[in-house]
Structure formats: structure tokens, C-alpha cells
Design a protein around this motif. Structure first.
Motif, mmCIF file in Angstrom:
data_model
loop_
_atom_site.group_PDB
_atom_site.id
_atom_site.type_symbol
_atom_site.label_atom_id
_atom_site.label_comp_id
_atom_site.label_asym_id
_atom_site.label_seq_id
_atom_site.Cartn_x
_atom_site.Cartn_y
_atom_site.Cartn_z
ATOM 1 N N ALA A 124 4.711 8.139 -6.283
ATOM 2 C CA ALA A 124 5.128 9.462 -5.920
ATOM 3 C C ALA A 124 5.341 9.587 -4.409
ATOM 4 C CB ALA A 124 4.330 10.562 -6.538
ATOM 5 N N GLY A 125 5.304 8.472 -3.611
ATOM 6 C CA GLY A 125 5.477 8.718 -2.090
ATOM 7 C C GLY A 125 6.478 8.177 -1.444
ATOM 8 N N MET A 126 7.743 8.304 -2.334
ATOM 9 C CA MET A 126 8.730 7.819 -1.661
ATOM 10 C C MET A 126 9.742 8.658 -0.560
ATOM 11 S SD MET A 126 12.109 5.630 -3.336
ATOM 12 C CE MET A 126 13.597 5.295 -2.433
ATOM 13 N N ASP A 127 9.015 10.047 -0.757
ATOM 14 C CA ASP A 127 9.693 10.893 0.042
ATOM 15 C C ASP A 127 9.154 10.976 1.434
ATOM 16 O OD1 ASP A 127 7.169 11.862 -0.789
ATOM 17 O OD2 ASP A 127 7.615 13.937 -1.117
ATOM 18 N N ALA A 128 7.935 9.993 1.842
ATOM 19 C CA ALA A 128 7.398 9.858 2.919
ATOM 20 C C ALA A 128 8.223 8.650 3.731
ATOM 21 C CB ALA A 128 5.989 9.366 2.856
ATOM 22 N N TRP A 129 9.146 7.897 2.901
ATOM 23 C CA TRP A 129 9.708 6.934 3.701
ATOM 24 C C TRP A 129 11.378 6.771 3.364
ATOM 25 C CZ3 TRP A 129 10.749 2.867 0.034
ATOM 26 C CH2 TRP A 129 9.713 2.907 -0.976
ATOM 27 N N HIS A 130 11.848 8.137 2.777
ATOM 28 C CA HIS A 130 13.313 7.937 2.605
ATOM 29 C C HIS A 130 13.858 9.363 3.182
ATOM 30 C CE1 HIS A 130 17.314 8.008 1.324
ATOM 31 N NE2 HIS A 130 17.076 6.931 0.855
ATOM 32 N N PRO A 131 14.479 9.492 4.051
ATOM 33 C CA PRO A 131 14.861 11.023 4.662
ATOM 34 C C PRO A 131 15.683 11.806 3.578
ATOM 35 C CG PRO A 131 16.229 9.406 5.690
ATOM 36 C CD PRO A 131 15.124 8.584 4.893
ATOM 37 N N GLU A 132 16.390 11.417 2.751
ATOM 38 C CA GLU A 132 16.974 12.084 1.813
ATOM 39 C C GLU A 132 16.255 12.617 0.362
ATOM 40 O OE1 GLU A 132 20.073 13.389 2.349
ATOM 41 O OE2 GLU A 132 20.066 12.506 4.330
ATOM 42 N N ALA A 178 0.843 -1.093 0.023
ATOM 43 C CA ALA A 178 -0.002 -0.009 -0.088
ATOM 44 C C ALA A 178 0.794 1.063 0.145
ATOM 45 C CB ALA A 178 -0.994 0.056 1.265
ATOM 46 N N GLU A 179 2.135 1.178 0.688
ATOM 47 C CA GLU A 179 2.857 2.372 0.649
ATOM 48 C C GLU A 179 3.844 2.458 -0.485
ATOM 49 O OE1 GLU A 179 3.579 4.928 3.002
ATOM 50 O OE2 GLU A 179 2.206 4.216 4.410
ATOM 51 N N LEU A 217 7.995 -7.606 -3.747
ATOM 52 C CA LEU A 217 7.385 -8.058 -2.427
ATOM 53 C C LEU A 217 7.047 -9.565 -2.596
ATOM 54 C CD1 LEU A 217 5.608 -4.588 -1.392
ATOM 55 C CD2 LEU A 217 7.893 -5.150 -1.150
ATOM 56 N N HIS A 218 7.489 -10.135 -1.414
ATOM 57 C CA HIS A 218 6.998 -11.670 -1.425
ATOM 58 C C HIS A 218 6.276 -11.786 0.088
ATOM 59 C CE1 HIS A 218 9.278 -12.610 -4.928
ATOM 60 N NE2 HIS A 218 10.200 -11.625 -4.364
ATOM 61 N N PRO A 219 5.436 -12.442 0.259
ATOM 62 C CA PRO A 219 4.903 -12.888 1.497
ATOM 63 C C PRO A 219 5.707 -13.690 2.266
ATOM 64 C CG PRO A 219 3.554 -14.066 -0.093
ATOM 65 C CD PRO A 219 4.359 -13.298 -0.955
ATOM 66 N N VAL A 220 6.020 -13.568 3.522
ATOM 67 C CA VAL A 220 6.638 -14.548 4.405
ATOM 68 C C VAL A 220 5.337 -15.043 5.083
ATOM 69 C CG1 VAL A 220 8.422 -14.975 6.030
ATOM 70 C CG2 VAL A 220 8.656 -13.291 4.468
ATOM 71 N N LEU A 268 14.164 1.031 2.885
ATOM 72 C CA LEU A 268 13.374 -0.319 3.289
ATOM 73 C C LEU A 268 13.376 -0.394 4.827
ATOM 74 C CD1 LEU A 268 14.532 -2.971 0.878
ATOM 75 C CD2 LEU A 268 12.681 -1.911 0.970
ATOM 76 N N ASP A 269 14.750 0.355 5.520
ATOM 77 C CA ASP A 269 14.623 0.361 6.928
ATOM 78 C C ASP A 269 13.939 1.317 7.365
ATOM 79 O OD1 ASP A 269 16.683 -1.490 6.895
ATOM 80 O OD2 ASP A 269 18.436 -0.103 7.254
ATOM 81 N N THR A 270 13.627 2.618 6.686
ATOM 82 C CA THR A 270 12.804 3.508 7.010
ATOM 83 C C THR A 270 11.385 3.251 6.867
ATOM 84 O OG1 THR A 270 14.546 5.109 6.287
ATOM 85 C CG2 THR A 270 12.295 6.013 6.833
ATOM 86 N N LEU A 271 10.935 2.676 5.806
ATOM 87 C CA LEU A 271 9.752 2.073 5.623
ATOM 88 C C LEU A 271 9.223 1.109 6.713
ATOM 89 C CD1 LEU A 271 7.088 2.047 4.131
ATOM 90 C CD2 LEU A 271 8.036 0.295 2.725
ATOM 91 N N ASP A 272 10.208 0.183 6.978
ATOM 92 C CA ASP A 272 9.798 -0.806 8.162
ATOM 93 C C ASP A 272 9.425 0.109 9.491
ATOM 94 O OD1 ASP A 272 9.495 -3.269 9.058
ATOM 95 O OD2 ASP A 272 11.736 -3.424 9.929
#
Length: 305
Positions: free
Chosen positions: A184-192, A178-179, A254-257, A294-298
Motif C-alpha cells: 500500500a506504499g506505492m503512492d510514496a514513490w510514484h507521482p501519479e 523494504a519500500e 528484485l535481484h542483488p548485484v 522505479l526511477d522515482t524510487l531510485d
């Protein structure tokens, strides 16, 4: 056609896990539902076309033929020669992917087959949980902490891409997708990353749409070239950048675990550049762009839980 699936994270390097599962005749050594397994007619266990004879713990038997074995991508495919269940056209795939954020392995086991109408869903549950999930759980317990065999090579000399970044996100695939599908939404989960927006007021899921943004002091434009809600994946290419590369193309899947209701993300990128520039570009893209994102989104999704 029915589809069965299970997946898990195994706390051992992919080389160690592959060494255990690529022996097509050794299933009984790690699967608790298999009492005995052996290759017929004295063939090698890595000879494509060989057949393994399985005796289950309840006394039932099955015969499976190895259809494909890939040491460079950690994947094997097999079918039923003599089914253990009343299904038809059974084809199963067992595949491994290294977790680069650490030294674990993502293992997925899937199969497609036809069930009788009166059995709809019955063997999907049995195969997904009784066979695949049970096997992966036992394999994970057996190999936890195992080391890679001496002298083993991760990619057998053939990397899938210049940059391969993979990581476990500790929430469901639905929440991560969903994220991430908001191009166009990556600036919400990457600080740079800042000021990300779609050009020409395009929708963020429009394939061929272009996003513009700032990364630190640099300005970039990237074009969406593929998006799939079926595979939870998208790809894009760079149209404008100040960095010294050409033909940059990148993608995320992405893959489900299923063992933990988590999400496993694989982010790859390829481009053309000089060897000297790649010395700086490859770790920059892996560490400062993909892994940091990925770390920031997590962290963001865990904080919202």
C-alpha cells in the motif's frame, strides 16, 4: 546444501553477452582462471549432454557436463562430472536478463552443492568469488561496448510477458525491498498515484489483501496474489479498472548485484486486450507506470543516502 552466487551488470546487450557464454567450450576465452577448455569427443558446444574439459591456470583439471541450454531465456545449467573441488552434487546456473532501461545485461551465476562438514563455507567463498565473481568481472571488461550480433533476436520469438521492464537501482536490495514490499506504499514513490490504502484495514503484506488508489483521474483496485521475502518478489492482479483489459496480472522481482551492492528489478505484466488497445496500453504500462516508479524510487533512496 551450500549455495554460491555472484552477479554483475555488463555494459553490452544481452545478445552479445549470450553469444559469448553459450559456447560451452569457450570458457577459457573469457575466464582468467581457465587456461584451456575444450569439448570432449568432438561434440558441438551447444549439444546438451556434451562435456567440457577444463585446465585451470594452476594446472588442476575439471570436467563439466552441459545439462540445459535455453536460447529463448539466456540460461545454461551444468554439473561437475569430475570436480575441481572436493564437493558433491554440484549444479551451476549461468543466466542473463536484459536491462531494458538502457542496453546492458544483468548476469547471475549460482551453484548448489554439498560440502564436507569440516569444509563448511570454504567452497562457497571460493566458488562465489574466485570463480563466479572473477569470471563475470572479466566478461564485463571484455564485452564492454560490444554490439549485438547481426540478425539476433531478443526473445527468439517468445517474450516472457507483454511488458518487461528492468532497471538497476543504485542501492542495496534490502533498502529497495523494504519500500516495495509495502503493497500500500506505492503512492510514496510514484507521482501519479494517490490515496493508496488497503481495503478492510488489511495488512499491506496480506496475500489476498486489496489496495485501492487513484492513478491520475482513474480509480483502481489491485489484489496481492503472492509475496516472498525469500525471493524479494510479489505479484498482484487488477480487480477493478477503467482501462480496456482483462485478466491483468503483474509481478516484480528484485535481484542483488553483488559486484556493486546494487539492486536489479524486473517488473512484468500480462493481460488480455485487443491489438488496437495494446498499442497504447503496453508503452503506457512500461513507461508511465513501471519505469517511472522505479526511477522515482531510485531517486528517493539515493536522496536518503
Amino acid at each position: 546444501m551450500a549455495h554460491a552466487y555472484a552477479s554483475a551488470i555488463i555494459e553490452a546487450p544481452v545478445e552479445a553477452v549470450w553469444a559469448a557464454i553459450r559456447d560451452f567450450g569457450a570458457l577459457a576465452s573469457w575466464h582468467p582462471a581457465i587456461a584451456k577448455s575444450e569439448i570432449e569427443q568432438g561434440q558441438g558446444a551447444d549439444a546438451v549432454g556434451c562435456i567440457r574439459m577444463l585446465t585451470l591456470t594452476d594446472g588442476a583439471t575439471a570436467r563439466e557436463r552441459l545439462m540445459m541450454l535455453d536460447d529463448s531465456r539466456y540460461r545454461l545449467i551444468y554439473n561437475f562430472e569430475t570436480p575441481a573441488f572436493p564437493v558433491a552434487n554440484y549444479l551451476a546456473t549461468l543466466e542473463l536478463t536484459p536491462v531494458t532501461n538502457g542496453d546492458g545485461t544483468f548476469a547471475s551465476w549460482s551453484a548448489t552443492f554439498d560440502e564436507k562438514p569440516e569444509d563448511t563455507g570454504v567452497y562457497v567463498d571460493i566458488v562465489s568469488n574466485g570463480v563466479f565473481a572473477t569470471g563475470l568481472s572479466a566478461l564485463a571488461a571484455q564485452l564492454k561496448g560490444a554490439a549485438a550480433p547481426s540478425g539476433s533476436l531478443r526473445w527468439q520469438g517468445f517474450r516472457p510477458a507483454k511488458v518487461v521492464c528492468s532497471s538497476v537501482l543504485h542501492t542495496s536490495i534490502a533498502r529497495v525491498w523494504a519500500e516495495m514490499r509495502d503493497f500500500a506504499g506505492m503512492d510514496a514513490w510514484h507521482p501519479e498515484i494517490a490515496e493508496m490504502h488497503m481495503l478492510d484495514a488489511a495488512r499491506s503484506d496480506k496475500v489476498s489483501g486489496v489496495r485501492a488508489f487513484r492513478f491520475g483521474e482513474g480509480k483502481l483496485q489491485e489484489q496481492l496474489t503472492m509475496m516472498s521475502d525469500l525471493d524479494h518478489a510479489f505479484r498482484y492482479k487488477i480487480n477493478a479498472s477503467e482501462l480496456p483489459w482483462l485478466n491483468y496480472h503483474s509481478g516484480v522481482q528484485l535481484h542483488p548485484v553483488t559486484a556493486s551492492d546494487q539492486c536489479f528489478a524486473v517488473w512484468t505484466a500480462d493481460w488480455t486486450a485487443s491489438a488496437n488497445d495494446d498499442v497504447r496500453l503496453i508503452p503506457m504500462v512500461h513507461d508511465d507506470v513501471f519505469q517511472r516508479a522505479l526511477d522515482t524510487l531510485d531517486q528517493k533512496l539515493k536522496a536518503q543516502s
